[in-house]
Design a protein around this motif. Sequence first.
Motif, short mmCIF file in Angstrom:
data_model
loop_
_atom_site.label_atom_id
_atom_site.label_comp_id
_atom_site.label_asym_id
_atom_site.label_seq_id
_atom_site.Cartn_x
_atom_site.Cartn_y
_atom_site.Cartn_z
N GLY A 12 54.59 -16.62 26.52
CA GLY A 12 55.34 -15.68 26.70
C GLY A 12 57.03 -16.06 27.15
N SER A 13 57.75 -15.19 26.87
CA SER A 13 59.27 -15.71 27.10
C SER A 13 59.55 -15.68 28.64
CB SER A 13 60.20 -14.61 26.64
OG SER A 13 59.82 -13.27 27.03
N ASP A 14 58.42 -14.99 29.36
CA ASP A 14 58.39 -15.20 30.88
C ASP A 14 56.88 -14.78 31.11
OD1 ASP A 14 58.23 -12.05 30.34
OD2 ASP A 14 60.47 -11.84 30.60
N ASP A 15 56.63 -14.54 32.20
CA ASP A 15 55.08 -14.43 32.77
C ASP A 15 54.63 -12.90 32.17
OD1 ASP A 15 54.99 -16.90 33.80
OD2 ASP A 15 55.46 -16.27 36.03
N ALA A 16 55.67 -12.12 32.11
CA ALA A 16 55.27 -10.76 31.75
C ALA A 16 54.87 -10.71 30.37
CB ALA A 16 56.52 -9.76 31.94
N GLY A 17 55.82 -11.47 29.66
CA GLY A 17 55.43 -11.62 28.03
C GLY A 17 54.13 -12.22 27.96
N THR A 18 53.46 -13.08 28.64
CA THR A 18 52.13 -13.85 28.50
C THR A 18 51.28 -12.65 28.76
OG1 THR A 18 53.08 -15.91 29.21
CG2 THR A 18 50.89 -15.56 29.12
N PHE A 19 51.44 -11.87 29.71
CA PHE A 19 50.62 -10.92 30.01
C PHE A 19 50.55 -9.92 28.97
CE2 PHE A 19 49.68 -6.57 32.41
CZ PHE A 19 48.53 -6.81 32.93
N TYR A 20 51.65 -9.54 28.42
CA TYR A 20 51.40 -8.56 27.18
C TYR A 20 50.50 -9.25 25.96
CZ TYR A 20 54.26 -5.69 30.01
OH TYR A 20 54.69 -4.87 31.20
N GLY A 21 50.72 -10.51 25.93
CA GLY A 21 50.20 -11.16 24.84
C GLY A 21 48.59 -11.09 24.99
N VAL A 22 48.29 -11.15 26.30
CA VAL A 22 46.93 -11.16 26.74
C VAL A 22 46.32 -9.84 26.58
CG1 VAL A 22 45.32 -10.79 29.08
CG2 VAL A 22 46.73 -12.85 28.12
N GLN A 23 47.22 -8.67 26.53
CA GLN A 23 46.69 -7.27 26.38
C GLN A 23 46.43 -7.14 24.71
OE1 GLN A 23 45.92 -5.07 28.47
NE2 GLN A 23 46.61 -6.55 30.14
N THR A 24 47.41 -8.09 24.11
CA THR A 24 46.90 -7.77 22.52
C THR A 24 45.75 -8.29 22.22
OG1 THR A 24 49.37 -7.71 21.93
CG2 THR A 24 47.92 -8.66 20.37
#
Length: 774
Positions: free
Chosen positions: A120-132
């Motif tokens: 992720g570009s930030d922790d939130a980005g990683t979280f959305y990658g996890v959702q994908t």
Amino acid sequence: MKKMKLLYCLAILFIASACTKDSVVADYNIVPLPQQVSETEGEGFTLDGKTKIVYEKGNEAQKRVAEFLADYIKKGAGFSLTVSDAGETDNVIILKSDYKTDKPESYNLTVTAKQIVINGSDDAGTFYGVQTLRKSIPATTEENPVLFKPVDIQDYPRFSYRGMHLDVSRHFFTVEEVKEYIDILALHNINRFHWHLTDDQGWRVEIKKYPELTTIGSKRDETVIGRNTGKYDGTPYGPYFYTQEEIKDVVDYAQKRFITIIPEVDLPGHMLAALTAYPNLGCTGGPYKVSPEWGIFEDVLCAGNEDIYPFLENVFTEIIELFPGELIHIGGDECPKTRWAACPKCQAKIKSLGLKADKEHSAEERLQSYVISHMEKFLSDKGRKVIGWDEIMEGGIAPNAAIMSWRGTEGGIAAAKMGHDVVMVPTKYLYFDYYQTDDLSQEKFGIGGFVPVSQVYNFEPMPEGLTPEQQKHIIGVQANLWSEYVLNFPHAEYMVLPRMGALSEIQWTMPEKKDYQTFLPRLVKLTQLYKRLGYTYATHIFDISAKVEPMKDERKIVVTMSTFDNSPIYYTLDGSAPTTSSAKYEKPLEITDNSILNAITIRGADSSRVYTKAFDFNKATFKEVTLENPSIPKYTYGGAPSLVDGLKGGKVFSNGAWVGFTADFVAVVDLGEETDVSEVTIGTFIDVSDWICGATEMEVLLSSDNKTFKQVFHEKYQEVQEGQEKELKDVKASFAPAKARYVKIIAKPIPRMPDWTQGRGNRGSIFIDEISIK
């Protein structure tokens, strides 16, 4: 070309060899659709019980995300995976947050034979990658190895503000239910939770300085039955509210899922619960009571009473201590000025402030702007930013306020042009308390309106005509769930799912990548995950979708039917129940005579709901119609031609078939030639709660030249009575046969809404559907 064919064949062989009878293949066609998905060469990754999840050492946020992923995989695939910060590189899912991009909340997801890397570009980005990743796993699997094809996904959100609202004032939801709602938001990549905490029917947040807000204001004596029918259930409701400790718990729960909560304490209207607890804050001093019914009420905070300002400041001081997000919602909608106009304190305040009425705003509207501006400055001084419904623009907008444009997009456009941030929330597309079908035979009782999944999906939140600089102020999109008629949490889930899938795609995915026909199969796949997670969801997308097109010149109606998966459709045209023995739909139907179409689609042992449409051909059908008075712009839809298109409207007045009027309905139908006429019928809609009251009078006049008309029918009808239920009512005029080419029909709406209605004193409206002449 040869190289491409070779790669394709190798990919097929690879999947065939890797997919044993017990394995399943992940599918990246998810909701919302990622911005870019590129297949790569090499072998794919197989997720099994030995796979590990690895996060960055010392990163607590990434550790939580890793634990979320492990929980998601346990619920989705049945595997219990180990989570660690060990530097393993084989059969691992690696979570990182150093993806280089200028777009916040972005991520890069890559799949190779040994690893899945979500960066992720930030922790939130990683979280959305996890959702994908979780949504790509087939929801039907159970401890089966999951094959992920080699891929490179680069993804980011279109809008920074991706919101969903929940009203807990009318009907209350527990902490655990609110947490589940937050989980549903996270599944859909939503990052703002608008929590509507106070209203006329209940105050739901503990304020320690004013304990009576919850000891008194969080309960009502009873609740109205239906749409303000005047009948009540006689059952006390409450006390229901959240303690400050519970609020902190929910806020923390949301933050860990990268969701910011925006609290709403509505002011200066929608304050009956507060006035009941502290009657000195109103213009009349009471007595007041927490409202047992729905609507808009004249008793609001007294803007001329200096006591309301420290009250509001003290309330919001505690609110901002509970909610760390920048935005604080202060409502500002539906505040009648009746009390202010008669209140000596309010009039004195208007005079002392030098507020003047002009052609655009009354002095009382400018007084509301003063109240809003006062709170905007107070919150701004505390480092927060006010957001409110688009009514806060009336009388002048506070300098730094943001706008939620709910009455359409016009308020948002105006605000953006003035340099204010805007969240688009138009009722026509994004009010999820509205019905999602116009066939109400199997739906729970609701507020009305019509917002199907397709309508949500096709909303474009970026208005045309804004400059690039003004477009920057359209910061996002939100949908609302008001709870007047949402009695429990399964019902709340039913109202938002699967429409939230359509919402998430307009919030996340770039518009050029959107396509409703390819979206539907992806949404159906998402409903499989809803089912696995135990969510309640509406199933209308599994039913037949029909496009009905009146062809005036050819005097026919063309019906095109489809399903998301091209399952077979069977139909009848005589009103009988369709079965697999009925005619099979193979091409668009051409309807040229009175018919009742019934159709179903069959999937194995399951069949859809029956699609039904009635067609009425008569002497008025497809003839020219002239309206002497304009219709209500919001309820014009197809206008005059739709009144003679052979299609009768349904039980939802906003489904596009009805045309609404506040002026007298006056229509002239040109039959094309002189013909015998003896009967005229108009369809009307009655829904008193929406100020739609049917016809109080009907007149029919005939003419041969469209100049001289002769009256052949005139009748007056009883006005709606208290307790009137919603009803479709044909109003028929029968008279001695006469020849005419032109038929003038006059139908009058109720001139004044009765005192027992919410709209008392205002002119009612009349909604007309189909004109039939025989």
